[in-house]
Design a protein around this motif. Sequence first.
Motif, short mmCIF file in Angstrom:
data_model
loop_
_atom_site.label_atom_id
_atom_site.label_comp_id
_atom_site.label_asym_id
_atom_site.label_seq_id
_atom_site.Cartn_x
_atom_site.Cartn_y
_atom_site.Cartn_z
N GLU A 42 -24.38 4.00 25.07
CA GLU A 42 -24.84 4.85 26.37
C GLU A 42 -23.76 6.04 26.62
N LEU A 43 -22.63 5.60 26.18
CA LEU A 43 -21.48 6.78 26.54
C LEU A 43 -21.76 7.94 25.27
N THR A 44 -22.27 7.34 24.14
CA THR A 44 -22.45 8.37 22.96
C THR A 44 -23.54 9.27 23.68
N ALA A 45 -24.53 8.79 24.25
CA ALA A 45 -25.82 9.53 24.51
C ALA A 45 -25.30 10.62 25.70
N ILE A 46 -24.50 10.11 26.63
CA ILE A 46 -23.92 10.89 27.58
C ILE A 46 -22.78 12.23 26.97
N THR A 85 -31.74 24.80 31.00
CA THR A 85 -30.92 24.38 29.84
C THR A 85 -31.48 23.06 29.37
N PRO A 86 -31.50 22.84 28.11
CA PRO A 86 -32.45 21.85 27.59
C PRO A 86 -31.56 20.35 27.96
N ASN A 87 -30.34 20.45 27.82
CA ASN A 87 -29.73 18.98 27.95
C ASN A 87 -29.27 18.51 29.43
N ALA A 88 -29.60 19.60 30.39
CA ALA A 88 -29.26 18.97 31.78
C ALA A 88 -29.82 18.10 32.24
N GLY A 89 -31.15 17.95 32.24
CA GLY A 89 -32.00 16.82 32.44
C GLY A 89 -31.80 15.39 31.96
N PRO A 90 -31.83 15.69 30.55
CA PRO A 90 -31.28 14.20 29.92
C PRO A 90 -29.83 13.87 30.41
N LEU A 91 -29.04 14.72 30.55
CA LEU A 91 -27.57 14.27 31.05
C LEU A 91 -27.61 13.63 32.22
N MET A 92 -28.24 14.20 33.25
CA MET A 92 -28.23 13.76 34.53
C MET A 92 -29.10 12.34 34.65
N ALA A 93 -30.09 12.17 33.90
CA ALA A 93 -30.73 11.04 33.78
C ALA A 93 -29.89 9.84 32.88
N ALA A 94 -29.12 10.27 32.03
CA ALA A 94 -28.27 9.21 31.62
C ALA A 94 -27.07 8.96 32.39
N LEU A 95 -26.44 9.92 33.16
CA LEU A 95 -25.57 9.63 34.03
C LEU A 95 -25.93 8.63 35.32
N ARG A 96 -27.17 9.01 35.68
CA ARG A 96 -27.42 8.25 36.98
C ARG A 96 -28.34 6.73 36.57
N ALA A 97 -28.59 6.41 35.37
CA ALA A 97 -29.15 5.42 35.01
C ALA A 97 -28.40 3.93 35.35
N ASP A 98 -29.25 2.98 35.63
CA ASP A 98 -28.50 1.78 35.71
C ASP A 98 -28.02 1.12 34.57
N PRO A 99 -26.83 0.69 34.49
CA PRO A 99 -26.18 0.27 33.20
C PRO A 99 -26.91 -0.85 32.62
N GLY A 100 -27.72 -1.60 33.77
CA GLY A 100 -28.46 -2.95 33.63
C GLY A 100 -27.62 -4.03 33.24
N GLU A 101 -28.27 -4.97 32.72
CA GLU A 101 -27.80 -6.36 32.31
C GLU A 101 -27.44 -6.30 30.72
N GLU A 106 -21.45 14.05 15.14
CA GLU A 106 -19.96 13.08 15.02
C GLU A 106 -19.34 13.03 15.95
N PHE A 107 -18.90 14.04 16.55
CA PHE A 107 -18.25 14.18 17.87
C PHE A 107 -18.45 13.09 18.61
N ALA A 108 -19.70 13.15 19.30
CA ALA A 108 -19.94 12.30 20.43
C ALA A 108 -19.89 10.69 20.21
N PRO A 109 -20.46 10.23 19.04
CA PRO A 109 -20.11 8.99 18.86
C PRO A 109 -18.58 8.59 18.76
N ALA A 110 -17.83 9.40 18.33
CA ALA A 110 -16.24 9.23 17.89
C ALA A 110 -15.51 9.03 19.52
N VAL A 111 -15.94 10.18 20.29
CA VAL A 111 -15.38 10.28 21.58
C VAL A 111 -15.72 8.98 22.47
N ALA A 112 -17.03 8.70 22.25
CA ALA A 112 -17.50 7.53 23.21
C ALA A 112 -16.84 6.14 22.93
N ARG A 113 -16.59 6.06 21.30
CA ARG A 113 -16.16 4.89 20.75
C ARG A 113 -14.74 4.65 21.27
#
Length: 211
Positions: A97-101, A65-81, A197-204
Amino acid sequence: MLTSKSSRPTPERLLDAAEKLMRTSGLANATTKAIAREAGCSEAALYKHFANKEELFVRVLMERTPNAGPLMAALRADPGERTAEDEAEAGGGGEQELTAIARHASLFYADAIPLAASLFAEPALLSRHREGVQEIGAGPHVLLDALAERLRRELDAGRLRPDADPRAAAALLLGACFQRAFFLHFSGAHVVQPVEEFAPAVARTVWAALR
């Protein structure tokens, strides 16, 4: 040059067959015997490469499924400084970052629901599936665990309110994404916001409650 089906490695042929049958016949009807037959190999060969049908299902879900890999990468990424200025900027830092997730999770759940839906028509099959998934240490809770851990790192870095609850926030964000996918399939696209529209609204909304 096209590669013939028989020249592909057996695990790949089995995943191809599992994906085809799970999408066309439903998970309930995609037996290991049928998957092996579709792949042109024996059922014994299937069990040589995969612990059970549930492992095939999880592999199809996470690799096909096309979004599984990007989703797991975003979840596991170091938030960084990030600086305070980053967090003060609208749409920056954690919110972005939450918008992408949220976007990847919404699309992933939209793919996953049809693949798994037939399980819920047969309680005995659902019970066997649950046990099989537990045997390989997988399950839908893995996404929740990963996002909760990511938010916990944000909390530890001092970028969230001291009383923020990372697991509750993760459940709210992913729960909203799952609900959108559920409504999309059961009621139609006209009852849900477009994902962009949904993703940024929920993340925000979630990030505003955590900051």
